[in-house]
Design a protein around this motif. Structure first.
Motif, short mmCIF file in Angstrom:
data_model
loop_
_atom_site.label_atom_id
_atom_site.label_comp_id
_atom_site.label_asym_id
_atom_site.label_seq_id
_atom_site.Cartn_x
_atom_site.Cartn_y
_atom_site.Cartn_z
N ARG A 78 0.83 -1.21 0.00
CA ARG A 78 0.00 0.00 0.00
C ARG A 78 0.86 1.26 0.00
O ARG A 78 0.58 2.21 -0.75
CB ARG A 78 -0.91 0.01 1.22
N GLU A 82 0.88 3.98 -3.03
CA GLU A 82 0.52 5.38 -2.78
C GLU A 82 1.65 6.33 -3.17
O GLU A 82 1.41 7.42 -3.69
CB GLU A 82 0.16 5.57 -1.30
N LEU A 137 -12.38 -2.59 -10.56
CA LEU A 137 -11.17 -2.00 -9.98
C LEU A 137 -9.98 -2.14 -10.93
O LEU A 137 -9.16 -1.22 -11.03
CB LEU A 137 -10.86 -2.69 -8.64
N LEU A 227 -3.79 -4.28 -6.57
CA LEU A 227 -5.10 -3.76 -6.16
C LEU A 227 -4.98 -2.32 -5.65
O LEU A 227 -5.78 -1.45 -6.02
CB LEU A 227 -5.70 -4.66 -5.10
N PHE A 228 -3.98 -2.07 -4.80
CA PHE A 228 -3.80 -0.70 -4.31
C PHE A 228 -3.41 0.25 -5.45
O PHE A 228 -3.87 1.40 -5.49
CB PHE A 228 -2.73 -0.67 -3.22
N SER A 230 -4.27 -0.02 -8.56
CA SER A 230 -5.48 0.24 -9.36
C SER A 230 -6.36 1.28 -8.68
O SER A 230 -6.90 2.18 -9.34
CB SER A 230 -6.25 -1.06 -9.56
N ALA A 231 -6.52 1.15 -7.36
CA ALA A 231 -7.37 2.11 -6.63
C ALA A 231 -6.78 3.52 -6.68
O ALA A 231 -7.49 4.49 -6.96
CB ALA A 231 -7.54 1.64 -5.19
N TYR A 232 -5.49 3.64 -6.42
CA TYR A 232 -4.87 4.97 -6.42
C TYR A 232 -4.79 5.54 -7.84
O TYR A 232 -4.96 6.76 -8.04
CB TYR A 232 -3.47 4.90 -5.81
N ALA A 234 -6.89 5.03 -10.32
CA ALA A 234 -8.22 5.52 -10.69
C ALA A 234 -8.60 6.75 -9.88
O ALA A 234 -9.23 7.69 -10.40
CB ALA A 234 -9.25 4.41 -10.49
N ARG A 235 -8.24 6.76 -8.59
CA ARG A 235 -8.62 7.90 -7.73
C ARG A 235 -7.94 9.18 -8.17
O ARG A 235 -8.57 10.26 -8.20
CB ARG A 235 -8.26 7.56 -6.28
N THR A 252 -12.46 11.68 -14.48
CA THR A 252 -13.40 10.90 -13.67
C THR A 252 -14.76 10.83 -14.34
O THR A 252 -15.42 9.78 -14.34
CB THR A 252 -13.52 11.49 -12.27
#
Length: 312
Positions: A78, A82, A137, A227-228, A230-232, A234-235, A252
């Motif tokens: 993570r 990040e 995700l 996974l992390f 992909s989340a960051y 996209a965010r 977005t």
């Protein structure tokens, strides 16, 4: 006071002083001048009303035993994700109110989706819902990689001619983040494919076991990292705020409508339920995200002075 007489604690030689009666009554038993013995301040112990029960060990200890060694790998994945995909640049605008509104919209949207699934059901039940979430995700960064450049180029093209060169010079951070994500995907695919090929070979029990252990350790870090990431990604839209503060909001909006179309295509139609519930499930997310993004752009312009045509 004479020796052998009553000296305050008892008579001398077993006789009371002065030959009178014993001050505490006849020897060998008599009425106690202090009355009958009184019970103590605490009640006598009572027998336990229930028979002793066998001690039951909590099963969560076994789960914790297997999960706890994974926590350092997950934290490391993570932090690394990040650091790569959440790089604050000069163009990013930090607005706590926008962050709170986005979080609230996400929570309400997730709760509404779960309520619709609980009420009307879904293909493959809750496992299908979880799989759909994982697919989205991973799909979101891929859509950004393929369609995001078109949005970024159109954004730069729309900017004033004097600002285009400055905006193009800021593309290094987004391109670096995209390269990282592509490398992560390629690494995971290679590890999985290599695992399948190597384990098919018979190198002996010990060698195969060591290879499997090494590959497992690698996947324990790579899969959470993916996974992390992909989340960051996209965010923060691959750190495109370094180019312009308004780019993540614009990307977005494009991304959420693309995900809606892909979701309908992958599921083969609308979700279960009456027409009102179906269209709410399909359009609720994109419409609400678009409304929040447009409000964010308006707030950037009115509160922070960020304009597409004049921001440098």
């Amino acid at each position: 006071m004479a020796h052998g007489g009553y000296q305050g604690w008892g008579p001398g030689n077993g006789q009371p002083q002065g030959g009178g009666p014993h001050p505490y009554g006849p020897q060998g038993g008599g009425p106690n001048p202090y009355g009958p013995p009184q019970p103590g301040p605490y009640p006598p112990p009572q027998p336990y009303p229930y028979p002793p029960q066998p001690v039951r060990r909590r099963r969560s200890g076994c789960a914790l035993f297997f999960v706890s060694p994974l926590i350092p790998f997950i934290r490391s994945a993570r932090r690394r994700a990040e650091a790569i995909f959440n790089q604050p640049g000069a163009g990013r605008v930090a607005d706590p109110l926008v962050t709170k509104v986005q979080l609230g919209r996400a929570i309400i949207g997730a709760a509404a989706s779960l309520l619709l699934v609980y009420t009307y059901g879904a293909d493959d039940g809750w496992s299908g819902v979880a799989n759909d979430g994982v697919v989205k995700l991973i799909l979101a960064p891929l859509l950004l990689i393929f369609t995001g450049p078109l949005v970024v180029l159109g954004f730069i093209r729309y900017a004033p001619a004097a600002q285009r060169r400055v905006l193009r010079s800021r593309l290094r951070a987004p391109l670096k983040a995209v390269a990282w994500y592509v490398g992560i995907l390629v690494g995971v695919v290679l590890v999985l494919a290599g695992s399948a090929l190597v384990l098919k070979q018979n190198y002996g029990t010990l060698v195969n076991g060591l290879i499997a252990l090494a590959l497992l350790i690698g996947l324990v870090w790579l899969l959470p990292f993916l996974l992390f990431a992909s989340a960051y990604a996209a965010r923060y839209a691959f750190n495109t705020s370094n180019v312009h503060a308004a780019l993540p909001a614009a990307l977005t909006v494009v991304l959420v409508w693309e995900l809606m179309l892909f979701s309908v295509a992958l599921e083969g139609g609308l979700p279960y339920g009456p027409p009102a519930a179906q269209w709410s499930a399909v359009l609720g997310g994109p419409v609400s995200v678009t409304a929040v993004a447009l409000w964010e752009l308006h707030r950037m312009r009115t509160r922070h002075g960020v304009r597409i045509r004049t921001h440098g």
